[in-house]
Design a protein around this motif. Structure first.
Motif, PDB file in Angstrom:
ATOM      1  N   SER A 118       0.818  -1.220   0.000  1.00  0.00           N
ATOM      2  CA  SER A 118       0.000   0.000   0.000  1.00  0.00           C
ATOM      3  C   SER A 118       0.851   1.269   0.000  1.00  0.00           C
ATOM      4  N   ASN A 119       1.764   1.309  -0.948  1.00  0.00           N
ATOM      5  CA  ASN A 119       2.587   2.483  -1.220  1.00  0.00           C
ATOM      6  C   ASN A 119       2.414   2.802  -2.696  1.00  0.00           C
ATOM      7  N   ARG A 120       3.382   3.456  -3.280  1.00  0.00           N
ATOM      8  CA  ARG A 120       3.355   3.782  -4.714  1.00  0.00           C
ATOM      9  C   ARG A 120       4.658   3.343  -5.380  1.00  0.00           C
ATOM     10  N   ILE A 121       5.211   2.235  -4.911  1.00  0.00           N
ATOM     11  CA  ILE A 121       6.504   1.770  -5.392  1.00  0.00           C
ATOM     12  C   ILE A 121       6.400   1.384  -6.860  1.00  0.00           C
ATOM     13  N   GLN A 122       7.311   1.950  -7.659  1.00  0.00           N
ATOM     14  CA  GLN A 122       7.324   1.746  -9.102  1.00  0.00           C
ATOM     15  C   GLN A 122       8.566   0.968  -9.498  1.00  0.00           C
ATOM     16  N   GLY A 123       8.546   0.487 -10.727  1.00  0.00           N
ATOM     17  CA  GLY A 123       9.723  -0.186 -11.266  1.00  0.00           C
ATOM     18  C   GLY A 123       9.724  -1.662 -10.956  1.00  0.00           C
ATOM     19  N   LEU A 124      10.919  -2.224 -10.965  1.00  0.00           N
ATOM     20  CA  LEU A 124      11.075  -3.661 -10.773  1.00  0.00           C
ATOM     21  C   LEU A 124      10.909  -4.050  -9.317  1.00  0.00           C
ATOM     22  N   LEU A 125      10.538  -5.298  -9.119  1.00  0.00           N
ATOM     23  CA  LEU A 125      10.342  -5.848  -7.780  1.00  0.00           C
ATOM     24  C   LEU A 125      11.658  -5.879  -7.008  1.00  0.00           C
ATOM     25  N   PRO A 126      11.743  -5.179  -5.848  1.00  0.00           N
ATOM     26  CA  PRO A 126      12.949  -5.291  -5.022  1.00  0.00           C
ATOM     27  C   PRO A 126      12.999  -6.687  -4.403  1.00  0.00           C
ATOM     28  N   VAL A 127      14.162  -7.288  -4.398  1.00  0.00           N
ATOM     29  CA  VAL A 127      14.316  -8.628  -3.837  1.00  0.00           C
ATOM     30  C   VAL A 127      14.682  -8.493  -2.364  1.00  0.00           C
ATOM     31  N   PRO A 128      13.930  -9.166  -1.494  1.00  0.00           N
ATOM     32  CA  PRO A 128      14.236  -9.067  -0.062  1.00  0.00           C
ATOM     33  C   PRO A 128      15.487  -9.881   0.271  1.00  0.00           C
ATOM     34  N   PRO A 129      16.035  -9.680   1.465  1.00  0.00           N
ATOM     35  CA  PRO A 129      17.188 -10.480   1.882  1.00  0.00           C
ATOM     36  C   PRO A 129      16.829 -11.973   1.900  1.00  0.00           C
ATOM     37  N   PHE A 130      17.830 -12.812   1.797  1.00  0.00           N
ATOM     38  CA  PHE A 130      17.596 -14.257   1.713  1.00  0.00           C
ATOM     39  C   PHE A 130      17.067 -14.850   3.017  1.00  0.00           C
ATOM     40  N   SER A 131      17.091 -14.095   4.103  1.00  0.00           N
ATOM     41  CA  SER A 131      16.576 -14.548   5.396  1.00  0.00           C
ATOM     42  C   SER A 131      15.065 -14.376   5.513  1.00  0.00           C
ATOM     43  N   THR A 132      14.441 -13.716   4.543  1.00  0.00           N
ATOM     44  CA  THR A 132      13.039 -13.304   4.647  1.00  0.00           C
ATOM     45  C   THR A 132      12.079 -14.488   4.647  1.00  0.00           C
ATOM     46  N   VAL A 133      11.130 -14.441   5.582  1.00  0.00           N
ATOM     47  CA  VAL A 133      10.082 -15.454   5.706  1.00  0.00           C
ATOM     48  C   VAL A 133       8.764 -14.916   5.146  1.00  0.00           C
ATOM     49  N   SER A 134       8.498 -13.629   5.368  1.00  0.00           N
ATOM     50  CA  SER A 134       7.259 -13.004   4.916  1.00  0.00           C
ATOM     51  C   SER A 134       7.581 -11.711   4.169  1.00  0.00           C
ATOM     52  N   TYR A 135       7.131 -11.645   2.899  1.00  0.00           N
ATOM     53  CA  TYR A 135       7.393 -10.476   2.051  1.00  0.00           C
ATOM     54  C   TYR A 135       6.068 -10.021   1.454  1.00  0.00           C
ATOM     55  N   ILE A 136       5.598  -8.862   1.907  1.00  0.00           N
ATOM     56  CA  ILE A 136       4.309  -8.340   1.471  1.00  0.00           C
ATOM     57  C   ILE A 136       4.552  -6.994   0.796  1.00  0.00           C
ATOM     58  N   ILE A 137       4.339  -6.966  -0.520  1.00  0.00           N
ATOM     59  CA  ILE A 137       4.570  -5.758  -1.320  1.00  0.00           C
ATOM     60  C   ILE A 137       3.397  -5.533  -2.272  1.00  0.00           C
ATOM     61  N   SER A 138       2.221  -5.914  -1.812  1.00  0.00           N
ATOM     62  CA  SER A 138       1.004  -5.762  -2.610  1.00  0.00           C
ATOM     63  C   SER A 138       0.576  -4.305  -2.679  1.00  0.00           C
ATOM     64  N   ASN A 139      -0.323  -4.019  -3.625  1.00  0.00           N
ATOM     65  CA  ASN A 139      -0.934  -2.695  -3.763  1.00  0.00           C
ATOM     66  C   ASN A 139       0.104  -1.589  -3.965  1.00  0.00           C
ATOM     67  N   ASN A 140       0.947  -1.788  -4.977  1.00  0.00           N
ATOM     68  CA  ASN A 140       1.950  -0.805  -5.396  1.00  0.00           C
ATOM     69  C   ASN A 140       1.838  -0.648  -6.907  1.00  0.00           C
ATOM     70  N   SER A 141       2.856  -0.136  -7.539  1.00  0.00           N
ATOM     71  CA  SER A 141       2.855   0.048  -8.998  1.00  0.00           C
ATOM     72  C   SER A 141       4.054  -0.642  -9.638  1.00  0.00           C
TER      73      SER A 141
END
Length: 181
Positions: A118-141
């Protein structure tokens, strides 16, 4: 609330001011401010930018800046904040447009949960660190394809990419993550 009055609390480990009718005023520039702070919750505190004093915090485990009015890019200096200790980061429900960095993978080496929905993040998908269990980046651009590098996330259990403008094929390797994802 004047933040300057709190910087004398050298033993403070947890500060939660979220979801009140507070507006945080003042700036703390001292490198000695909050040296033991491990948990900071400033959700819905009418912040319009990333607080500069965050760059002096080296022990943060939990940081919640959600539901504020923070606009623009996540600054480069913020990506250095608690890089070795941060486990949970919530930047959701702001007006962020992206990350001010060129690295393919975000830098927090122990991060378990990353919420930037729920931001306005544009461009390519940022990759989270390899330790990540939960990655929520919905509702962006977000646009473009899901990078195959996301498949290096061997601990990933929750991946929410919904409500974006992603295109292309879903990487085959995501299907191989059926035991965890």
């Amino acid at each position: 609330m004047e933040l300057d009055s709190l910087h004398v609390l050298k033993n403070l480990t947890t500060l939660s001011l979220s979801f009140n009718k507070l507006s945080l005023l003042g700036k703390i520039n001292s490198s000695g401010s909050f040296p033991n702070l491990t948990s900071l919750s400033l959700a819905s505190c009418n912040l319009s930018e990333f607080p500069q004093y965050l760059q002096n915090l080296e022990k943060l485990i939990y940081l919640d800046l959600s539901f504020n009015n923070i606009h623009g890019f996540v600054p480069q200096w913020f990506l250095e904040t608690s890089k070795e200790t941060l486990l949970i980061l919530d930047l959701s429900h702001n007006f962020l447009t992206g990350f001010d960095q060129s690295s393919l993978v975000l830098p927090w080496s122990r991060l378990l949960t990353l919420k930037i929905d729920s931001n306005r993040i544009q461009g390519l998908l940022p990759v989270p660190p390899f330790s990540t269990v939960s990655y929520i980046i919905s509702n962006n651009s977000l646009t473009g394809e899901i990078p195959p590098l996301i498949c290096n996330q061997t601990l990933l259990q929750v991946l929410d990419l919904s409500k974006n403008n992603l295109s292309g094929q879903i990487p085959e390797c995501l299907g191989n993550m059926s035991n965890s994802l």
